[in-house]
Scaffold this active site. Sequence first.
Site, PDB file in Angstrom:
ATOM      1  CE1 TYR A  97      49.226  85.802  15.686  1.00 36.61           C
ATOM      2  CE2 TYR A  97      50.601  86.279  13.691  1.00 36.61           C
ATOM      3  CZ  TYR A  97      50.013  85.585  14.470  1.00 36.61           C
ATOM      4  OH  TYR A  97      50.411  84.371  14.282  1.00 36.61           O
ATOM      5  CD  GLU A 139      52.539  82.844  12.653  1.00 42.91           C
ATOM      6  OE1 GLU A 139      52.270  84.018  12.202  1.00 42.91           O
ATOM      7  OE2 GLU A 139      51.828  82.131  13.174  1.00 42.91           O
TER       8      GLU A 139
HETATM    9  C1  HEM Z   1      46.376  84.832  18.517  1.00 43.75           C
HETATM   10  C2  HEM Z   1      46.072  84.901  17.352  1.00 43.75           C
HETATM   11  C3  HEM Z   1      45.809  83.655  16.469  1.00 43.75           C
HETATM   12  C4  HEM Z   1      45.416  82.510  17.124  1.00 43.75           C
HETATM   13  C5  HEM Z   1      45.194  81.792  18.442  1.00 43.75           C
HETATM   14  C6  HEM Z   1      45.207  81.596  15.763  1.00 43.75           C
HETATM   15  C7  HEM Z   1      44.617  80.175  15.840  1.00 43.75           C
HETATM   16  C8  HEM Z   1      44.540  79.423  14.718  1.00 43.75           C
HETATM   17  C9  HEM Z   1      44.016  78.219  14.535  1.00 43.75           C
HETATM   18  C10 HEM Z   1      43.887  77.209  15.946  1.00 43.75           C
HETATM   19  C11 HEM Z   1      44.070  77.878  13.553  1.00 43.75           C
HETATM   20  C12 HEM Z   1      43.786  76.263  12.974  1.00 43.75           C
HETATM   21  C13 HEM Z   1      45.158  75.755  12.907  1.00 43.75           C
HETATM   22  C14 HEM Z   1      44.842  74.140  12.441  1.00 43.75           C
HETATM   23  O1  HEM Z   1      44.413  73.216  13.175  1.00 43.75           O
HETATM   24  O2  HEM Z   1      44.959  73.955  11.175  1.00 43.75           O
HETATM   25  C15 HEM Z   1      44.378  78.719  12.710  1.00 43.75           C
HETATM   26  C16 HEM Z   1      44.256  78.925  11.261  1.00 43.75           C
HETATM   27  C17 HEM Z   1      44.439  79.979  10.449  1.00 43.75           C
HETATM   28  N1  HEM Z   1      44.526  81.259  11.019  1.00 43.75           N
HETATM   29 FE1  HEM Z   1      44.871  81.710  12.933  1.00 43.75          FE
HETATM   30  N2  HEM Z   1      45.139  82.437  14.884  1.00 43.75           N
HETATM   31  C18 HEM Z   1      45.519  83.626  15.259  1.00 43.75           C
HETATM   32  C19 HEM Z   1      46.055  84.674  14.543  1.00 43.75           C
HETATM   33  C20 HEM Z   1      45.651  85.030  12.934  1.00 43.75           C
HETATM   34  C21 HEM Z   1      45.777  86.076  12.192  1.00 43.75           C
HETATM   35  C22 HEM Z   1      46.393  87.254  12.703  1.00 43.75           C
HETATM   36  C23 HEM Z   1      45.668  85.655  10.947  1.00 43.75           C
HETATM   37  C24 HEM Z   1      45.700  86.539   9.697  1.00 43.75           C
HETATM   38  C25 HEM Z   1      44.697  87.539   9.288  1.00 43.75           C
HETATM   39  C26 HEM Z   1      45.109  84.139  10.868  1.00 43.75           C
HETATM   40  C27 HEM Z   1      44.574  83.452   9.975  1.00 43.75           C
HETATM   41  C28 HEM Z   1      44.515  82.166   9.849  1.00 43.75           C
HETATM   42  C29 HEM Z   1      43.968  81.494   8.648  1.00 43.75           C
HETATM   43  C30 HEM Z   1      43.931  82.085   7.325  1.00 43.75           C
HETATM   44  C31 HEM Z   1      43.930  80.109   9.217  1.00 43.75           C
HETATM   45  C32 HEM Z   1      43.486  78.798   8.383  1.00 43.75           C
HETATM   46  C33 HEM Z   1      42.031  78.972   8.059  1.00 43.75           C
HETATM   47  C34 HEM Z   1      41.339  78.009   7.309  1.00 43.75           C
HETATM   48  O3  HEM Z   1      42.044  77.986   6.313  1.00 43.75           O
HETATM   49  O4  HEM Z   1      40.336  77.293   7.896  1.00 43.75           O
HETATM   50  N3  HEM Z   1      45.356  83.849  12.204  1.00 43.75           N
HETATM   51  N4  HEM Z   1      44.638  79.937  13.470  1.00 43.75           N
END
Ligand code: HEM
Length: 405
Positions: A97, A139
């Site tokens: 994060y 988480e």
């Molecule tokens: C406040 C911070 C964050 C927000 C608001 C956020 C938001 C989101 C959202 C909205 C999704 C799509 C969920 C769904 O509908 O399936 C997602 C997926 C994901 N997020 Fe985050 N995220 C954050 C931080 C992080 C961090 C720190 C990481 C790590 C590097 C990360 C890695 C991912 C990955 C790998 C996915 C799946 C993406 C994919 O496979 O398309 N996110 N996140």
Amino acid sequence: MLSESSAAVVTATLPAVQAHGTEITGRFYQRLFAAHPELLNIFNRGNQASGAQKAALAGAVVAYAAHLTGGATVPWGPILDRIAHKHASLGITPDQYTIVGRHLLAAVGEVLGEAVTPEVAAAWDEVYWLLACELIAREARLYAGAGLAEGEPVWREWRVTGQTEEAVDVVSFTLEPVDGGDVPGFTPGQYTSVAVDLDHGRGQQIRQYSLSGRPGADHWRITVKRVRGHAGVPDGVVSTFLHEHVSIGATLRLSPPFGEVSAVTGDGPLLLVSAGIGLTPAMAALEHLAVTAPERPVVLVHADRAGAAHAFRAELPRLHAALPNLRTTLWYERVEPGDEVDPVAVSPGRVDPKMIPLSPDSHVHLCGPLPFMNTVRGGLLRRGVPVERIAYEVFGPGMLRDDRG
Ligand code: HEM
Ligand SMILES: Cc1cc2nc3c(=O)[nH]c(=O)nc-3n(C[C@H](O)[C@H](O)[C@H](O)COP(=O)(O)OP(=O)(O)OC[C@H]3O[C@@H](n4cnc5c(N)ncnc54)[C@H](O)[C@@H]3O)c2cc1C
């Protein structure tokens, strides 16, 4: 809660951030992957290429800012739950994060330029960390609930012990832990993340697959539809890899079960509506109920292109025998002679929500392509099903728009 001074700054700058949301997250991902190429192994490159994930992240941050400043009435709990479950299934850690926050805020600065004064930067930093802290806390609870010690990786090696062609381009794999340990239980509707090492040094990619077998069995089952390219869009990376390179004896890295959507909510009448490969959570539900609540009234409405595309067709007579109060209606876009499966009739065309058998107190679970779910959900809402009784699963990033369309 956002501090008063930051709230005023966020309210004033929200329209500019909103207007440039996609550009900001596009720039953010460029920066992120340049500084941390190892993260390319965690993110879905298909979603990157199609822009779906960019929209999801931008949408979440902007919507949360609107929520904090009183500009939106979206219920946040379900959105945070969905993101936290997805993140947990990917093994996202708190230190990531910090990395994401640094590059996201730098991207805001790059795109909005001089408009980003130190006050503006501080206000958006506060928004980001309020959201990040909520997600990190959720988480942490999910990791603990899955029996993981702090910092323990989510990945475990599983061996493919069975492989079944379920329909054209649909294959099921049964899996058992290589370490011979316990097979974790799950709620029908939950999924596992599958990490594969692609050939030709293309690195790792991760995708989610709903657990389609019976919870409590001595193995897991996932069922994968091969995503074929069309009109310049390439074949799906992981589904093609699983179809072409994975067979009995192979090992895969899987996460514990996660996912906030239950396909068996309540103990009254249950309505499962699915299309195509969206049948997988419903299969886990039916297998589960056949053992735990065989008398429960269940309606299964399933849509598919044709009988040959319909996975698990052959399982229907067995499930009907085990579940005396199961009623199934099938809709095929193309009905061919021999498509009837005793005791189930097949209707031609697409599901008409007005024709779905409904009990007044049904709990509903939907899974299929977004337009399909929007149509069915809209139709059920118009028929008086309360919104909180309709659960749905999206096999990609994002959620349904909240209208009654
Ligand atoms: C406040 C911070 C964050 C927000 C608001 C956020 C938001 C989101 C959202 C909205 C999704 C799509 C969920 C769904 O509908 O399936 C997602 C997926 C994901 N997020 Fe985050 N995220 C954050 C931080 C992080 C961090 C720190 C990481 C790590 C590097 C990360 C890695 C991912 C990955 C790998 C996915 C799946 C993406 C994919 O496979 O398309 N996110 N996140
Ligand atoms: C909770 C959940 C449960 C799921 N359960 C199942 C399940 O039970 N069974 C199942 O089969 N699937 C399931 N899925 C879907 C699965 O996770 C994968 O998304 C699916 O297998 C496709 O992955 P892929 O790597 O083959 O395709 P990807 O490589 O991710 O490509 C997917 C799509 O991205 C687009 N795309 C890719 N590259 C480009 C490009 N360069 N330009 C434009 N567009 C592009 C295309 O539209 C392509 O069809 C589930 C998903 C979720 C989130």
